[in-house]
Enzyme design. Sequence first.
Site, PDB file in Angstrom:
ATOM      1  N   LEU A  68       9.959  -7.641  -5.598  1.00 23.74           N
ATOM      2  CA  LEU A  68       9.378  -9.130  -5.046  1.00 23.74           C
ATOM      3  C   LEU A  68       8.245  -9.004  -5.499  1.00 23.74           C
ATOM      4  O   LEU A  68       7.423  -9.030  -6.318  1.00 23.74           O
ATOM      5  CB  LEU A  68       9.231  -7.893  -4.047  1.00 23.74           C
ATOM      6  N   SER A  69       8.660 -10.639  -5.446  1.00 22.00           N
ATOM      7  CA  SER A  69       6.918 -12.503  -6.376  1.00 22.00           C
ATOM      8  C   SER A  69       6.316 -11.221  -6.074  1.00 22.00           C
ATOM      9  O   SER A  69       5.689 -10.932  -4.514  1.00 22.00           O
ATOM     10  CB  SER A  69       7.819 -13.492  -6.448  1.00 22.00           C
ATOM     11  N   GLN A  70       5.173 -11.308  -7.066  1.00 27.91           N
ATOM     12  CA  GLN A  70       4.223 -11.480  -6.178  1.00 27.91           C
ATOM     13  C   GLN A  70       3.237 -12.293  -5.752  1.00 27.91           C
ATOM     14  O   GLN A  70       3.634 -13.294  -5.504  1.00 27.91           O
ATOM     15  CB  GLN A  70       2.510 -11.266  -7.845  1.00 27.91           C
TER      16      GLN A  70
END
Length: 218
Positions: A68-70
């Site tokens: 899950l991308s920052q």
Amino acid sequence: MNAPLEGIGMTSRRTRLRLVQRLREAGIESDRVLEIIGQVPRHIFLDEALSHRAYEDTSLPIGYGQTLSQPYIVARMTELLLAHEPERVLELGTGSGYQTAVLSQAFREIFSVERIKPLQDRARERLRQLNIRNAMLKHADGGMGWPEKGPFEGIIVTAAPVEVPRELLDQLADGGVLIAPVGEENQVLVEIIRRGDSFERRELEPVRFVPLLGGVVR
């Protein structure tokens, strides 16, 4: 753009607003993007064991070698797209569905492709829980895009190709913008704008994404 988000009462508004403030301090300027980040419940896109870290500005694992991308990079890529005001946006790499949910609040129609079927199934259920109805999902090789739904005014790639596939550039509408991380060891976020048969490319900042892989996983 969409119906009000549902199911966001599980974490305090104060926690989400602290993340928004950190993103503003990190350089995110769009009030609309910050508002959306403050509304979308990132914790529901994570397994329960990691949900307590949902509002940290960091990437987190979601299984199958994916992340899950920052929040900063989600906000940054959305902000770059929003500057061009696209209506129809193609997302390559649905993943957990978090970026999809953010995009759904900013743009009229989202078309999202995911190669890993279990991730897509979970994302679909999470989007349903939030009453998001303007995002269409497809299980396919993301590198090929979704040609039958093109052209798109905006394309966002959430995994890094060594170079942007020609198939994606062909699906970009004239005047449209593509935002993608590009490279192997040294990745950079790029913005590509189509001008007729030519493409203007601008390199923006160093990033770190999982690689864009071919082939569907069931």
